[in-house]
Write a protein that holds these residues in place. Structure first.
Motif, PDB file in Angstrom:
ATOM      1  N   VAL A 363     -14.264  -0.804  40.144  1.00 38.24           N
ATOM      2  CA  VAL A 363     -14.367   0.657  40.219  1.00 38.24           C
ATOM      3  C   VAL A 363     -15.308   1.174  39.133  1.00 38.24           C
ATOM      4  O   VAL A 363     -16.192   2.003  39.389  1.00 38.24           O
ATOM      5  CB  VAL A 363     -12.973   1.306  40.096  1.00 38.24           C
ATOM      6  N   VAL A 364     -15.133   0.667  37.914  1.00 40.39           N
ATOM      7  CA  VAL A 364     -15.980   1.118  36.804  1.00 40.39           C
ATOM      8  C   VAL A 364     -17.428   0.680  37.023  1.00 40.39           C
ATOM      9  O   VAL A 364     -18.363   1.467  36.825  1.00 40.39           O
ATOM     10  CB  VAL A 364     -15.440   0.570  35.465  1.00 40.39           C
ATOM     11  N   ILE A 365     -17.633  -0.576  37.441  1.00 33.59           N
ATOM     12  CA  ILE A 365     -18.995  -1.066  37.681  1.00 33.59           C
ATOM     13  C   ILE A 365     -19.678  -0.246  38.764  1.00 33.59           C
ATOM     14  O   ILE A 365     -20.850   0.135  38.641  1.00 33.59           O
ATOM     15  CB  ILE A 365     -18.968  -2.558  38.076  1.00 33.59           C
ATOM     16  N   ARG A 366     -18.937   0.058  39.828  1.00 33.22           N
ATOM     17  CA  ARG A 366     -19.511   0.838  40.930  1.00 33.22           C
ATOM     18  C   ARG A 366     -19.940   2.218  40.450  1.00 33.22           C
ATOM     19  O   ARG A 366     -21.037   2.692  40.760  1.00 33.22           O
ATOM     20  CB  ARG A 366     -18.479   0.938  42.054  1.00 33.22           C
ATOM     21  N   GLU A 367     -19.084   2.870  39.686  1.00 29.93           N
ATOM     22  CA  GLU A 367     -19.398   4.222  39.226  1.00 29.93           C
ATOM     23  C   GLU A 367     -20.512   4.218  38.177  1.00 29.93           C
ATOM     24  O   GLU A 367     -21.399   5.071  38.200  1.00 29.93           O
ATOM     25  CB  GLU A 367     -18.135   4.880  38.656  1.00 29.93           C
ATOM     26  N   LEU A 368     -20.475   3.249  37.263  1.00 33.85           N
ATOM     27  CA  LEU A 368     -21.524   3.190  36.246  1.00 33.85           C
ATOM     28  C   LEU A 368     -22.874   2.806  36.844  1.00 33.85           C
ATOM     29  O   LEU A 368     -23.924   3.172  36.308  1.00 33.85           O
ATOM     30  CB  LEU A 368     -21.141   2.193  35.150  1.00 33.85           C
TER      31      LEU A 368
END
Length: 407
Positions: A363-368
């Motif tokens: 989730v964090v990788i996708r958003e960043l």
């Protein structure tokens, strides 16, 4: 650079050139070991600098030399392992206060990023092997990144092979120290670790003397060089990656992005990290991301923060039915491990902790990645990589990890 496993020469301490001693160098996976009878104080365990001249290598300077073995008998034998080695053909490199204006790294992993290699010219009946610059990107006013393809020729009694080499070069407008220069390269390594399958050890790492312009080589412990099986992009070419200039520029220039990604990368770097530690890293990266990049960034409670990104969580893991219940469980697990709240009623296995950690990471990788400037089709690849983990790998791994002794 270092083609042999052993080299022969002589070494001496600063200001003691008249006390040279025979020495052999053993090269083991980019680690240097000096075997010598160099005279030192009996209780000395470290030498700051050693100079040496060796066949096939030239003038070498060894820095931060740790004496890892010492024997006293007929001769006083010592085995020494330096942290840094500087190699130049014609003169010694003085390490104290050394400044660099550029670094050039040859790494086999870069070959995977360069799609066009040397080809046979049918009209001239020869292979065209000139250097070709693939990309030159101005990261900021101080830093320029360039990618090259190069070639090498390997000849033996069976024939001659032309080898393709990928080269990465950083140029600085302002002089930098060696440690600053290495850190710039390490940040590129983290990019490869995060989005691909890691990066191999460099074949060489070199710069140019600011006084005479002669090139010299630097060897150090490249502890970020490793490969893993959690990469997102399987086959990739910088040449066909239109958004790469903006992505890599943001990767270097955005300090908040660096902070969030460094927390996630800890999960890749620690080979024996526990599932609990991995989960706490992942939950920390999510909370750091929310505080720094969330559009609303007003919720203080973790369950509200997760609910704000419920669409991404449910997209990545179709097994999430009730996002509220999922978020409450994340709070209970976090409080159990981070805040020491052992009264929390939470049931979870080590296997589940791993997948919760992976979910938070994706989730964090996708958003960043949207902040980095990845194109929509690349964002889709990141989403598909996450979906594949929870749709395809999770059921299979759950079955494999069943333990009849306790289940």
């Amino acid at each position: 650079m270092f083609k042999k496993d052993k080299y022969y020469g002589e070494i001496w301490l600063p200001n003691k050139e008249g006390q040279k001693q025979f020495c052999t160098i053993e090269v083991v996976e980019n680690d240097f070991f000096l075997n010598t009878i160099l005279l030192t104080d009996l209780l000395q365990i470290k030498l700051d600098i050693i100079y040496g001249v060796f066949n096939d290598l030239g003038c070498l300077t060894f820095v931060n030399c740790n004496i890892i073995r010492s024997e006293t008998g007929v001769v006083k034998y010592k085995k020494i392992c330096p942290d840094y080695v500087f190699a130049c053909a014609n003169h010694f490199i003085e390490p104290k206060g050394i400044r660099l204006k550029s670094i050039e790294i040859e790494n086999n992993t870069i070959n995977d990023f360069i799609s066009n290699f040397h080809t046979m010219n049918p009209l001239k009946d020869k292979v065209e092997v000139q250097n070709v610059q693939i990309n030159k990107i101005n990261i900021n006013e101080d830093l320029t990144l360039s990618l090259f393809k190069n070639y090498g020729i390997e000849t033996n009694r069976f024939g001659t092979n032309i080898l393709n080499h990928g080269i990465l070069k950083f140029e600085f407008n302002y002089e930098k120290s060696l440690l600053q220069s290495i850190e710039i390269y390490r940040h590129f390594q983290k990019f490869c670790i995060m989005f691909f399958f890691g990066i191999e050890k460099f074949n060489y790492f070199k710069s140019n003397c600011l006084n005479c312009g002669e090139e010299y080589y630097i060897v150090f412990n490249d502890d970020l060089a490793f490969t893993h099986n959690q990469g997102i992009f399987h086959k990739f070419s910088f040449k066909n990656f239109d958004s790469f200039p903006s992505v890599i520029s943001n990767w270097y220039n955005n300090e908040d992005l660096k902070y969030c990604f460094d927390i996630i990368i800890e999960n890749y770097l620690s080979k024996k990290v526990s599932r609990a530690r991995r989960f706490t890293n992942s939950i920390s990266s999510f909370e750091a991301f929310y505080k720094l990049f969330s559009v609303e960034s007003k919720h203080k409670k973790l369950n509200k923060r997760i609910f704000e990104y419920k669409d991404i969580f449910c997209l990545m893991d179709p097994n999430i039915v009730e996002i509220e219940e999922f978020s409450r469980k994340m709070i209970r697990i976090r409080d159990f491990y981070v805040h020491g709240n052992r009264d929390q009623k939470t049931e979870h296995s080590s296997f589940e902790l791993l997948y919760y950690s992976l979910l938070l990471d994706f989730v964090v990788i996708r958003e960043l990645s949207t902040v980095l400037g990845f194109a929509d089709n690349d964002i889709k690849k990141i989403e598909n990589a996450g979906i594949s983990v929870f749709k395809n790998q999770l059921p299979l791994n759950r079955l494999i990890n069943e333990n009849l002794i306790i289940d």
